[in-house]
Design an enzyme around this catalytic site. Structure first.
Site, PDB file in Angstrom:
ATOM      1  N   CYS A   2       0.857  -1.182   0.000  1.00 15.23           N
ATOM      2  CA  CYS A   2       0.000   0.000   0.000  1.00 15.23           C
ATOM      3  C   CYS A   2       0.897   1.236   0.000  1.00 15.23           C
ATOM      4  CB  CYS A   2      -0.979  -0.018   1.175  1.00 15.23           C
ATOM      5  SG  CYS A   2      -0.232  -0.028   2.806  1.00 15.23           S
ATOM      6  N   ARG A   8      -3.294  -0.626   5.564  1.00 11.47           N
ATOM      7  CA  ARG A   8      -3.873  -1.723   4.797  1.00 11.47           C
ATOM      8  C   ARG A   8      -2.952  -2.927   4.621  1.00 11.47           C
ATOM      9  NH1 ARG A   8      -5.356   2.022  -0.110  1.00 11.47           N
ATOM     10  NH2 ARG A   8      -3.448   2.968   0.698  1.00 11.47           N
ATOM     11  N   ASP A 120      -8.215   3.651   1.302  1.00 17.35           N
ATOM     12  CA  ASP A 120      -7.259   4.134   2.306  1.00 17.35           C
ATOM     13  C   ASP A 120      -8.028   4.617   3.547  1.00 17.35           C
ATOM     14  OD1 ASP A 120      -5.368   5.462   3.771  1.00 17.35           O
ATOM     15  OD2 ASP A 120      -4.594   6.650   2.092  1.00 17.35           O
TER      16      ASP A 120
HETATM   17  P1  4NP Z   1      -1.836   2.785   4.139  1.00 16.23           P
HETATM   18  O1  4NP Z   1      -2.476   4.146   4.707  1.00 16.23           O
HETATM   19  O2  4NP Z   1      -1.333   3.108   2.748  1.00 16.23           O
HETATM   20  O3  4NP Z   1      -2.991   1.834   4.126  1.00 16.23           O
HETATM   21  O4  4NP Z   1      -0.729   2.384   5.092  1.00 16.23           O
HETATM   22  C1  4NP Z   1      -1.777   5.347   4.762  1.00 16.23           C
HETATM   23  C2  4NP Z   1      -0.943   5.599   5.821  1.00 16.23           C
HETATM   24  C3  4NP Z   1      -0.263   6.808   5.898  1.00 16.23           C
HETATM   25  C4  4NP Z   1      -0.437   7.745   4.902  1.00 16.23           C
HETATM   26  C5  4NP Z   1      -1.273   7.478   3.823  1.00 16.23           C
HETATM   27  C6  4NP Z   1      -1.941   6.269   3.756  1.00 16.23           C
HETATM   28  N1  4NP Z   1       0.234   8.983   5.002  1.00 16.23           N
HETATM   29  O5  4NP Z   1      -0.015   9.844   4.128  1.00 16.23           O
HETATM   30  O6  4NP Z   1       1.031   9.201   5.922  1.00 16.23           O
END
Ligand code: 4NP
Length: 149
Positions: A2, A8, A120
């Site tokens: 991800c 995720r 997300d």
């Molecule tokens: P992930 O979610 O891609 O599911 O781990 C996110 C976690 C952090 C960020 C964006 C999406 N961020 O912008 O810090």
């Protein structure tokens, strides 16, 4: 895989491990997760993701890492969570063989009518984290049935 590797994909890694163990094929496969971004390298998963996952019996202990070229050689499948993630993974693939291993998690959804990606949850509330787990439990069982036969 991800973006942040704190919501995720660490959840997907643990759900996948757990459902593979359910039918005894867990030992045959290695499951790991990584992110395309580098913001959270070394961190445990987001507290909210850990809490929601723990309520369903998943302990998330993965430490965030960034996707690397070796991942495309070492693993048989590189499973991405959404379209932007898939695009970034394609850019990071070192060669055609690596690029061909990329597949969206949504390819394994039983019901692809409402969702065509794993949304997300980072800027969402509890509902977003529960949705991620619902979608992952469904997709990971189907993925397991595909790879474990
Ligand atoms: P992930 O979610 O891609 O599911 O781990 C996110 C976690 C952090 C960020 C964006 C999406 N961020 O912008 O810090």
């Amino acid at each position: 895989m991800c973006l942040g590797n704190i919501c995720r994909s660490p959840a997907a890694e643990e759900v996948m491990r757990s459902v593979a163990e359910e039918n005894g094929c867990g030992k045959k496969w290695e499951f790991d997760s990584a992110g395309t971004g580098r913001y959270h390298i070394g961190s445990l998963p987001d507290d909210r993701m850990r809490i929601h996952a723990r309520r369903r019996g998943y302990e998330l202990t993965h430490r965030c890492r960034q996707v690397c070229g070796e991942d495309f050689r070492h693993f048989d499948l590189i499973v991405g969570m959404d379209a932007s993630n898939i695009l970034n993974l394609r850019r990071m693939a070192p060669d055609i063989e690596g690029e061909e291993k990329i597949i969206p998690m949504s390819a394994f959804f039983s019901l692809a009518t409402r969702y065509d990606h794993v949304p997300d949850p980072y800027y969402e509330g509890a509902e977003g984290f529960e949705l991620v787990l619902d979608l992952l439990e469904d997709a990971c069982r189907n993925l397991r049935d595909t790879i474990c036969g």
